[in-house]
Structures are given as C-alpha cells and as structure tokens.
Enzyme design. Sequence first.
Site, mmCIF file in Angstrom:
data_model
loop_
_atom_site.group_PDB
_atom_site.id
_atom_site.type_symbol
_atom_site.label_atom_id
_atom_site.label_comp_id
_atom_site.label_asym_id
_atom_site.label_seq_id
_atom_site.Cartn_x
_atom_site.Cartn_y
_atom_site.Cartn_z
ATOM 1 N N HIS A 308 0.650 -1.416 0.044
ATOM 2 C CA HIS A 308 -0.122 0.019 -0.210
ATOM 3 C C HIS A 308 0.725 1.186 -0.190
ATOM 4 O O HIS A 308 1.466 0.984 0.595
ATOM 5 C CB HIS A 308 -0.546 0.073 1.310
ATOM 6 C CG HIS A 308 -2.159 1.532 0.974
ATOM 7 N ND1 HIS A 308 -1.665 2.020 1.210
ATOM 8 C CD2 HIS A 308 -3.202 0.571 1.131
ATOM 9 C CE1 HIS A 308 -3.368 2.509 1.240
ATOM 10 N NE2 HIS A 308 -4.256 1.842 1.069
ATOM 11 N N ASP A 366 -7.676 -5.419 -0.226
ATOM 12 C CA ASP A 366 -8.330 -6.274 -1.284
ATOM 13 C C ASP A 366 -8.285 -7.680 -1.008
ATOM 14 O O ASP A 366 -8.104 -9.078 -1.134
ATOM 15 C CB ASP A 366 -8.028 -5.691 -1.869
ATOM 16 C CG ASP A 366 -8.415 -4.465 -2.840
ATOM 17 O OD1 ASP A 366 -7.348 -3.800 -2.899
ATOM 18 O OD2 ASP A 366 -9.663 -4.153 -2.479
#
Length: 431
Positions: A308, A366
Amino acid sequence: MPSPNTICLSDPQQTLCSLPIHTGSMGPEVIDVQTLYKETGKFTYDPGFNSTASCRSQITFIDGEEGVLLYRGYPIEQLAETSHFLEVCYLLLHGDLPTPEAQKAFEHDITMHTMVHDQLTNFFKGFRRDAHPMAIMVGVVGALSAFYHEALDIRSKADREMAAIRLIAKVPTIAAMCHKYSTGMPFMYPQNQLGYAENFLRMMHATPCDHYAANPVLVQALDRILILHADHEQNASTSTVRVAGSSGANPYACVAAGIACLWGAAHGGANESVLHMLRTIGDSSRIPEFLAKAKDKNDPFRLMGFGHRVYKNFDPRAKLMRKTCHEVLDALDLHDSALFKLAIELEQIALEDEYFNSRKLYPNVDFYSGIVLHALGIPTNMFTALFAMGRTVGWIAHWDEMISDPEHRIARPRQLYTGPGRRNVPGFQPS
Ligand code: SDX
C-alpha cells in the site's frame, strides 16, 4: 531570521525563498509551495504524489505507520462494530453521526431514490452480455446527469445534496442491473421495505418467480464491507473525482471518472485479481513459486492484495475483513474453504519473508474482500463494482468538500519537460 512556520529553500550560494508551513489537526505538516514557481522559476517534482498534499480535508485521516483509519475522527474498528453503512454515509457527508431523526430522514431519502429512470434500462441493450460490469458502470453512472438537467448547479448546496442522495441510492441498483444483464435474467426493482445491503443482495440474487430472503449474516457482512470501503482520503480514484470536479464537471461525470480509475488492478481492481491469483496458485505447495515471481523484477507478477502506498503497517481494514471472512464462512459452514485456507497460509508465509518485511508490504483491504464476496455469492467480475458501491459516498463527500473549499481552483499540474527542443518541420519556409 526566518519567521516561524516557514522553511527556507536555499542553494549553496543564496536563500532562494521562504515558504509557509501549515499544521493540520493530525498528521504531517505541509510546506506550501504555491508561490515556489513565482519566486524561484522552479517546480516541485513528485510523480506518484508520494510527498504531496493536494488539498485540505476534514473527512478521513490515515496514519500509515500506525495502521490507523479514522472517518471524521471515529476509528474504523468502532464504526465497523457499532454502526451501519448509511449511518457512516451520513457521517462522511455531514461531519457528525446523525441523530435518530436525521438518520431516519436520510434513510428515507436514500430509499426514495433507489429506482432508476426506466429509459436508463435501454443503455444496457447496447452492451454485449459479457461486458465487464465496470465498463457498464462507467457508462451508465456517467449518463445519469442526462436525467437531472434541472439539478446540476454545483454552486447550489441543495443540488449537491440531491446528487449525493441519488448517487448513493442508485449505484447499487445499477450494479445489480449489470449482473442481471450479464445473466440474461430480468432486472429486479429495489424494495422500499428493505435495508440498503439487503436490497442489493435481493436485486442481485432474486428472480420475479420466487420469494427471496437474504441470510441476515450475509446482509450484516455486506453492510460492514461497504463501511470498510467507504472512504480512504486522497487515493487515486478520489483524487480523480476531485480533479474532474475542479473543472466544474457535474457530480455524475466525476463519479464515473472515479469508477474508471478504481477499475485499475493496482487500485480497486485488486480484489478481483486476488481471487484470480489464489485460483492460479491453487495449492499451498506452489506458494514459494509465486512469492519468487513476486520478487523477480523481470516478472510483472505482483502479490495482489499486498502492499500500500500509505500503510507501512497492517491495513486496519484487512484485519476487519479477515474477521468478517471467518464469520461468513462459519455461517455458511464453509470454514474448510480451500481459498480461505490458501489465503491464510499465503499471508503467513509472505509476512515472514524478508522481501515483504523489508518493504513493509502487508495485506491491504483487497486481500480478503474477494474471499468474502465470493462466499456471499457475488461473481468475481462484480467485486470492483461493490468496491465502487461502498466508495461512492467517499467520492461525493470529497467532491462536495472541494466545491465548498474557497481555495479550490482547476487542477492543472506542470511537468519536467525532457522532449526535443524547438525545431522546424523539414522543408518549412517561413512566409
Ligand atoms: C487500494 O491509495 C489507497 O488508499 C488505495 C486503497 C483505497 O482504499 O482507496 O487502499 C485501495 O487500491 C489498495 C491497493 C490494492 N492494490 C494491490 O493490492 C495491487 C498490489 N499492490 C501493489 O501494486 C502496490 O503495493 C501498490 C500499488 C498498492 C502500491 O504501490 P507503490 O506505493 O507505488 O509501491 P511501489 O510499487 O513503489 O512498491 C515499493 C516496493 C517495490 O519494490 P522495490 O522497487 O523497492 O524493489 O515494493 C514492491 C515494489 O516492487 N512491491 C511489491 C508489491 N507491492 C509493492 N512487490 C510484490 N508484490 C506486491 N504486491
């Protein structure tokens, strides 16, 4: 002596300029470079916006080092446990949790706008049955403005609030229509007596021929998943909505631009890619082979659902998603789900691997969402459409905040030009 809250930019010979520093209520301070070009003739350079704040915002705060996510100051963990999605929508839009009366009125407004104009159904007939739902969503959501010409004055707070209600209410209906269209089944109308998540599951799975009642555990799981996806400060798709809105484009066009950006596999498209990746890995014996591919700079393969830009710690949403995974699989008696077991093993092995550890690559929102959505009976190609359903409120909250911000101007970045210098077209003869 420079004044306080300024920083001096100098080259070895001289001080080039002093720039103001702004302090927020939390998080890093910012160096205000708005006058940099005027004072120095130089631009800043930050291609991925790694060190760039694009705006002031009061909506969502992320501490990537600590794995903290706050919606209007409330921790995501508390909202996921105690709130429901439409309450969180109100919070993100209006800045505070609603009174019971305000919540009742807000939910009534949403319910009364869940249907779409009947002519909108004609748009679907132009798509192939196997069109990706996100391709349809970009087109159909963007076309919504064609039905509301009388309420597109972005300077009108009332018009902005109406657009927010219509988008939050209609995106699930349009998403479910995308799925029904792909199956050749008739569209299902929303039911006003149902809650937001339950209404969507019914529009997805019911037919006109049978009674349908959604499993309450799945309804609660979907509601929580929407809360986890509702907003995430200046991510790529929200920044896209802000940039589109900065030109004065209408909110439906801006949200359609956000949907288009979210579709990318590096962003919201990752949940669909995670499931494809797990199915390709197939068995835990192949995990080392795929981790090696993820580390190989010559191999385009990346461990989807990992890493991320902001979180250099666990994404708090990933922990909540894993918990939701457990609950749903237990409720459906699927706890021996091979996919879930493979995901758990993959996560454990990756987190012990020096390559992922040294780069602070952790599971993101996700990684587990695909497994939960699969267990909810959502087809893989609909995963990102559900992400868009949750994120619509974040997009429209940021769009409204930008329009209301007296500092806002059209977004127009500059560049470092590395192309050819001026030259004449061969044979050109100046007149
Ligand atoms: C979302 O911004 C948001 O807030 C987004 C989001 C939201 O709610 O809006 O949180 C939703 O988009 C989550 C991210 C979903 N995407 C994926 O899961 C795709 C896989 N992840 C990567 O593509 C990547 O981690 C990104 C895109 C998420 C972040 O990319 P960055 O910040 O540009 O990081 P990077 O590419 O510079 O990576 C740093 C290093 C590189 O290696 P080195 O050059 O240092 O050797 O880490 C490596 C990368 O190669 N790396 C990975 C990796 N992610 C980063 N290597 C293998 N697998 C990965 N997943």
